[in-house]
Design a protein around this motif. Structure first.
Motif, PDB file in Angstrom:
ATOM      1  N   LYS A 122      63.443  16.725  30.634  1.00  0.00           N
ATOM      2  CA  LYS A 122      64.314  15.747  31.280  1.00  0.00           C
ATOM      3  C   LYS A 122      65.704  15.779  30.659  1.00  0.00           C
ATOM      4  O   LYS A 122      65.852  15.892  29.444  1.00  0.00           O
ATOM      5  N   GLY A 125      67.323  22.201  36.905  1.00  0.00           N
ATOM      6  CA  GLY A 125      66.153  21.905  37.725  1.00  0.00           C
ATOM      7  C   GLY A 125      66.450  21.854  39.206  1.00  0.00           C
ATOM      8  O   GLY A 125      65.604  22.232  40.029  1.00  0.00           O
ATOM      9  N   TRP A 147      59.677  22.191  30.745  1.00  0.00           N
ATOM     10  CA  TRP A 147      60.347  21.411  31.781  1.00  0.00           C
ATOM     11  C   TRP A 147      60.811  20.125  31.118  1.00  0.00           C
ATOM     12  O   TRP A 147      60.000  19.291  30.720  1.00  0.00           O
ATOM     13  N   SER A 157      71.488  17.932  36.263  1.00  0.00           N
ATOM     14  CA  SER A 157      70.985  19.152  35.635  1.00  0.00           C
ATOM     15  C   SER A 157      72.044  20.248  35.545  1.00  0.00           C
ATOM     16  O   SER A 157      72.120  20.956  34.535  1.00  0.00           O
ATOM     17  N   GLY A 200      63.749  18.816  41.747  1.00  0.00           N
ATOM     18  CA  GLY A 200      63.905  19.317  40.387  1.00  0.00           C
ATOM     19  C   GLY A 200      65.085  18.688  39.670  1.00  0.00           C
ATOM     20  O   GLY A 200      65.265  18.902  38.460  1.00  0.00           O
ATOM     21  N   GLU A 201      65.891  17.912  40.406  1.00  0.00           N
ATOM     22  CA  GLU A 201      67.023  17.242  39.774  1.00  0.00           C
ATOM     23  C   GLU A 201      66.523  16.293  38.686  1.00  0.00           C
ATOM     24  O   GLU A 201      65.487  15.633  38.826  1.00  0.00           O
ATOM     25  N   PRO A 213      58.523  25.574  38.153  1.00  0.00           N
ATOM     26  CA  PRO A 213      59.016  25.501  36.781  1.00  0.00           C
ATOM     27  C   PRO A 213      58.359  24.455  35.884  1.00  0.00           C
ATOM     28  O   PRO A 213      58.699  24.374  34.708  1.00  0.00           O
ATOM     29  N   THR A 214      57.453  23.625  36.384  1.00  0.00           N
ATOM     30  CA  THR A 214      57.019  22.436  35.639  1.00  0.00           C
ATOM     31  C   THR A 214      55.967  22.710  34.567  1.00  0.00           C
ATOM     32  O   THR A 214      55.690  21.843  33.748  1.00  0.00           O
ATOM     33  N   PRO A 239      60.048  20.670  42.898  1.00  0.00           N
ATOM     34  CA  PRO A 239      60.660  21.964  42.625  1.00  0.00           C
ATOM     35  C   PRO A 239      59.661  23.109  42.794  1.00  0.00           C
ATOM     36  O   PRO A 239      58.452  22.912  42.673  1.00  0.00           O
ATOM     37  N   TYR A 293      65.972  17.465  35.625  1.00  0.00           N
ATOM     38  CA  TYR A 293      65.272  18.294  34.646  1.00  0.00           C
ATOM     39  C   TYR A 293      66.042  19.602  34.428  1.00  0.00           C
ATOM     40  O   TYR A 293      66.851  20.017  35.257  1.00  0.00           O
ATOM     41  N   ILE A 294      65.741  20.246  33.306  1.00  0.00           N
ATOM     42  CA  ILE A 294      66.171  21.614  33.049  1.00  0.00           C
ATOM     43  C   ILE A 294      64.947  22.401  32.593  1.00  0.00           C
ATOM     44  O   ILE A 294      63.976  21.830  32.102  1.00  0.00           O
ATOM     45  N   ARG A 295      65.012  23.722  32.790  1.00  0.00           N
ATOM     46  CA  ARG A 295      63.892  24.573  32.389  1.00  0.00           C
ATOM     47  C   ARG A 295      64.334  25.550  31.306  1.00  0.00           C
ATOM     48  O   ARG A 295      65.343  26.230  31.448  1.00  0.00           O
TER      49      ARG A 295
END
Length: 387
Positions: free
Chosen positions: A328, A353, A326, A335, A360-361, A179-180, A126, A363-365
């Motif tokens: 899971k 994500g 970041w 996400s 980025g799939e 975003p991580t 991502p 995950y969410i930020r």
């Protein structure tokens, strides 16, 4: 009359944050008590001494005319002085510093200076969506470098195919990472420089979050021997001084690279309003005590959100920099669906994500851009959900 968009517009994915804005508007229209942890726009005001400097600067008639394209020399000198104090990096303010209308503008324009149709640009996934979008606008082809947790969210340069490396013109990297929240060390940057020299690739390092840190100061790409030979670094006053709306940033590094970016800018914009540059000189001279107060606020928020999400059963690492977490998502969902669930059932908005790229799939930020009290409330709402 029939209006048709150019192909470069037709093939663009929806801009991530515009889509989130629409979700937010719809929820608010329904009367939701929304807690918005989606977009990295600091809620803390710009420090008052910077605002006061702007008030004085805006009254000066000499600032009401066109500014210089490359930026006031006094502003560029302030940037070089800041780099010397912060990173012990020597910069020539006349040739190695260029003002930007925010770092986003420079990132979007740099491919136009060096990328021809069909050229490849190495892009993290991502990553910030402007990296691939700017590439496509220049007719380039993004090659996505996966950022995986098992590699500490650093790209595996050895896994990039040889034919891709030989066709690549630019490489975007970004640490501390959005975003991580990952950070990079000297060893990684040394490998990047070696790689760039081998394949004649210009490195574009996005360092917008270098001053939003907690336990340890991040280093600059420019600190590493050979960095100036292969590339440049983008920076912004947006996150450091809570000046997102002011739209001012800068690029530093290789003179030829900055000259190429400057040629694009002289044809497409007319520089940064000089009153903003003058106020930004004051910003760059800000006592670190003020910046530490800002970081301490984010640190307190980080700890509340991190501990709350972990206690609620989420897999999440404590970030050492940036104001993002970041996180899971549960394995049985994706996400986008999970963001929609949080919005509908908890009235908490975060960012999917996958909006930052394929990798980025899963995950969410979350952004730490609400008060500690609102973050506590968000955590309590999420805990009450059946996840």
């Amino acid at each position: 009359m029939q209006i048709e968009y150019a192909e470069r517009i037709r093939t663009l994915p929806p801009y991530l944050f515009a889509a989130i804005d629409q979700m937010k508007k719809e929820a608010l229209l329904k009367g939701a008590d929304l807690i918005d942890l989606s977009i990295g726009d600091p809620d803390i005001p710009t420090p008052s001494h910077i605002v006061e400097a702007m008030k004085k600067a805006v009254e000066k008639p000499e600032h009401h005319r066109y500014p210089s394209y490359e930026g006031m020399l006094s502003f560029r000198k302030a940037v070089s002085d800041w780099y010397k104090r912060r990173f012990n990096v020597e910069l020539d303010p006349e040739g190695e510093v260029l003002s930007l209308i925010g770092s986003k503008e420079g990132i979007g324009h740099i491919p136009l200076a060096f990328v021809d149709p069909g050229d490849i640009v190495l892009v993290p996934s991502p990553g910030y969506p402007v990296y691939p979008v700017g590439t496509k606008f220049a007719g380039g082809i993004p090659y996505f470098m996966p950022l995986k947790e098992e590699n500490d969210f650093l790209p595996d340069l050895d896994s990039i195919p040889e034919d891709v490396c030989k066709k690549a013109k630019l490489m975007f990297i970004n640490y501390p990472n959005n975003p991580t929240s990952a950070v990079a060390d000297k060893k990684f940057y040394e490998k990047v420089i070696e790689f760039a020299k081998k394949y004649n690739i210009i490195v574009c390092h996005d360092a917008a979050y270098s001053e939003v840190y907690y336990e340890e100061k991040p280093i600059s790409f420019m600190q590493i021997d050979g960095a100036k030979e292969v590339g440049m670094e983008f920076h912004s006053l947006s996150k450091t001084y809570n000046m997102t709306g002011w739209r001012i940033g800068f690029a530093v590094g290789n003179k030829e690279v900055l000259s190429g970016l400057g040629k694009v800018k002289t044809n497409l914009d007319s520089g940064v309003f000089q009153a903003i540059q003058e106020a930004s000189i004051v910003a760059l001279e800000t006592d670190d005590k003020i910046l530490k107060e800002i970081r301490d606020i984010y640190k307190e928020r980080r700890d509340v959100l991190y501990e709350g999400l972990r206690d609620a059963g989420f897999e999440v690492k404590k970030p050492m920099a940036t104001f993002y977490l970041w996180v899971k998502v549960p394995k049985e969902t994706n996400s986008i669906d999970f963001v929609a669930k949080l919005l509908k059932e908890a009235e908490v908005l975060c960012t999917p994500g996958v909006g930052f790229g394929e990798y980025g799939e899963g995950y969410i930020r979350f952004a730490l851009t609400q008060s500690k009290e609102r973050i506590k409330e968000a955590v309590e709402r999420i805990r009450r959900l059946k996840l």
